[in-house]
Design a protein around this motif. Sequence first.
Motif, PDB file in Angstrom:
ATOM      1  N   CYS A   1      37.309  31.945  42.013  1.00 46.50           N
ATOM      2  CA  CYS A   1      36.383  32.319  41.337  1.00 46.50           C
ATOM      3  C   CYS A   1      35.362  31.476  41.156  1.00 46.50           C
ATOM      4  O   CYS A   1      35.531  30.839  39.954  1.00 46.50           O
ATOM      5  N   PHE A   2      34.481  31.075  41.252  1.00 47.64           N
ATOM      6  CA  PHE A   2      33.356  29.699  41.420  1.00 47.64           C
ATOM      7  C   PHE A   2      32.289  30.425  41.128  1.00 47.64           C
ATOM      8  O   PHE A   2      31.132  31.476  42.235  1.00 47.64           O
TER       9      PHE A   2
ATOM     10  N   GLY B   1      33.305  36.933  44.519  1.00 52.10           N
ATOM     11  CA  GLY B   1      32.228  36.318  44.002  1.00 52.10           C
ATOM     12  C   GLY B   1      31.776  35.333  45.755  1.00 52.10           C
ATOM     13  O   GLY B   1      31.650  34.012  44.882  1.00 52.10           O
ATOM     14  N   SER B   2      31.578  35.907  46.338  1.00 52.69           N
ATOM     15  CA  SER B   2      31.586  35.010  47.494  1.00 52.69           C
ATOM     16  C   SER B   2      30.160  34.027  47.467  1.00 52.69           C
ATOM     17  O   SER B   2      30.020  33.286  48.408  1.00 52.69           O
ATOM     18  N   GLY B   3      29.203  35.215  47.245  1.00 50.31           N
ATOM     19  CA  GLY B   3      27.970  34.943  47.411  1.00 50.31           C
ATOM     20  C   GLY B   3      26.743  34.270  49.386  1.00 50.31           C
ATOM     21  O   GLY B   3      27.821  35.455  50.045  1.00 50.31           O
ATOM     22  N   ALA B   4      26.957  33.886  49.215  1.00 55.50           N
ATOM     23  CA  ALA B   4      26.318  33.324  50.959  1.00 55.50           C
ATOM     24  C   ALA B   4      27.875  32.733  51.389  1.00 55.50           C
ATOM     25  O   ALA B   4      27.093  32.498  52.944  1.00 55.50           O
ATOM     26  N   GLY B   5      28.631  32.325  50.399  1.00 53.82           N
ATOM     27  CA  GLY B   5      29.298  32.578  51.289  1.00 53.82           C
ATOM     28  C   GLY B   5      29.999  30.254  52.157  1.00 53.82           C
ATOM     29  O   GLY B   5      30.529  30.326  52.713  1.00 53.82           O
ATOM     30  N   ARG B   6      29.855  29.434  50.387  1.00 48.94           N
ATOM     31  CA  ARG B   6      29.803  27.901  51.364  1.00 48.94           C
ATOM     32  C   ARG B   6      30.979  27.840  50.792  1.00 48.94           C
ATOM     33  O   ARG B   6      31.383  27.296  51.738  1.00 48.94           O
TER      34      ARG B   6
ATOM     35  N   ILE C   1      34.606  42.518  41.113  1.00 50.54           N
ATOM     36  CA  ILE C   1      36.045  41.809  40.615  1.00 50.54           C
ATOM     37  C   ILE C   1      36.715  42.953  39.907  1.00 50.54           C
ATOM     38  O   ILE C   1      38.324  42.846  39.958  1.00 50.54           O
ATOM     39  N   TYR C   2      36.642  44.020  39.193  1.00 48.96           N
ATOM     40  CA  TYR C   2      37.125  44.802  38.703  1.00 48.96           C
ATOM     41  C   TYR C   2      37.712  46.349  39.526  1.00 48.96           C
ATOM     42  O   TYR C   2      38.754  46.368  38.558  1.00 48.96           O
ATOM     43  N   GLU C   3      37.443  46.165  40.204  1.00 52.11           N
ATOM     44  CA  GLU C   3      38.434  47.038  41.231  1.00 52.11           C
ATOM     45  C   GLU C   3      38.200  46.649  42.790  1.00 52.11           C
ATOM     46  O   GLU C   3      37.806  46.879  43.802  1.00 52.11           O
ATOM     47  N   ILE C   4      39.052  45.439  43.172  1.00 55.04           N
ATOM     48  CA  ILE C   4      39.634  44.718  43.996  1.00 55.04           C
ATOM     49  C   ILE C   4      40.137  45.460  45.333  1.00 55.04           C
ATOM     50  O   ILE C   4      41.177  46.106  44.527  1.00 55.04           O
ATOM     51  N   PRO C   5      39.746  45.137  46.423  1.00 49.58           N
ATOM     52  CA  PRO C   5      40.958  46.826  46.826  1.00 49.58           C
ATOM     53  C   PRO C   5      42.026  46.143  47.676  1.00 49.58           C
ATOM     54  O   PRO C   5      42.119  45.913  48.959  1.00 49.58           O
ATOM     55  N   TYR C   6      42.629  44.842  46.750  1.00 49.07           N
ATOM     56  CA  TYR C   6      43.591  44.797  48.054  1.00 49.07           C
ATOM     57  C   TYR C   6      45.082  44.969  47.299  1.00 49.07           C
ATOM     58  O   TYR C   6      44.878  45.543  45.936  1.00 49.07           O
TER      59      TYR C   6
ATOM     60  N   VAL D   1      42.372  29.373  40.089  1.00 53.04           N
ATOM     61  CA  VAL D   1      41.045  28.570  39.675  1.00 53.04           C
ATOM     62  C   VAL D   1      40.174  29.460  39.304  1.00 53.04           C
ATOM     63  O   VAL D   1      39.397  29.835  40.221  1.00 53.04           O
ATOM     64  N   VAL D   2      39.498  28.957  38.060  1.00 52.99           N
ATOM     65  CA  VAL D   2      38.333  29.193  38.377  1.00 52.99           C
ATOM     66  C   VAL D   2      37.205  28.081  37.442  1.00 52.99           C
ATOM     67  O   VAL D   2      37.192  27.470  36.731  1.00 52.99           O
TER      68      VAL D   2
END
Length: 324
Positions: A159-160, A95-100, A144-149, A187-188
């Motif tokens: 995950c912040f 959930g990286s959003g705008a990538g900060r 997040i429920y289907e992470i492609p790795y 870390v969440v």
Amino acid sequence: MLEFINPNNGSFLSNKGDYLEDEFGNIFPILNGIPRFSTEKNYTSNFGFQWNIFSRTQIDQVNNKIGSSQSETRFFLTTGWKASEMEGFKILEAGSGAGRFSQVILSQTKAALYSFDYSEAVDANRSNNKHFDASRFQLSQASIYEIPYNDNSFDKVFCFGVLQHTPDFESAIRSLITKAKPGGEIVVDFYRINGWWTKVHAKYLLRFITRKISHERLLFFISLNIRWMIYLFDFLCFIKLGFLTRFLPIADLRNFPQNLDSKQRIEWAILDTFDMFSPKYDNPQRLDNVVNMFKKMNTKVTFSGLIKLNELSNQITIVRAIKI
Ligand SMILES: C[S@@+](CC[C@H](N)C(=O)[O-])C[C@H]1O[C@@H](n2cnc3c(N)ncnc32)[C@H](O)[C@@H]1O
């Protein structure tokens, strides 16, 4: 770099230029240079809208110029990680959003970063971070429920600002843990239920209406009213009645970095107020419940509780855990 897998069947994907394809002919498009595992409209469209409008607001470095270090400070305080010890690590950002935080890792460490987000915020992340070497940065649009790795792939997972906005908090945590290597760290952070009063707040009193308003209209209303709300918020704090600000329909300005000028403060206030009223899901959690979720999923919790980011602010509630 790690290879992508088809999250539905686990098979490897080969890159065909405009798309990824598995051995069964299942394809995932690559748009704007980003593999898309979730192209359909989903519950995160508000975030795609928000992060593409406010793509640079919370980014430390814009056009390679250092504007602030608030994301950097928050990242290292929250994770407890040391940049100098992260060389060669594989890091997963959910959930990286705008990538900060993507930017913090890419600029401050020598780790390889794998970031994804369910919304079109990935386009904002790409535009903020495209100057970093593709050999250490892989971005995708995925859930997040289907992470492609593959499972057990990452040294560190973080995950912040995300989990409270997912429909199933516990499954989201399980999914993150699955992707960490044994001995890897997760870390969440999350919104916390402190007591019955947590939901006696303008956000929870109004959200059942605001989340149904179109994104454009909600942003318009917030922008129109933001100045008087900031004024009133500051006034209540000044006369030592800050506890009443919970009834104002505006984000908590005390959580903002202290060095913003008034224009930046308005922009942050509009962004964070939109972020507070627009999400489909807002599920705060009790700290002990989250710790128990980790404990029953084969991890050892190494820290749980509050991290204080600055003198005035509310703290962030986090859990750190090691996968056994
Ligand atoms: C409040 S934003 C936080 C973004 C970023 N981590 C930050 O702190 O700036 C929450 C993000 O979680 C993403 N998100 C929500 N549900 C998700 C899911 N199921 N899978 C991946 N990302 C999700 C949203 O699209 C949004 O970009």
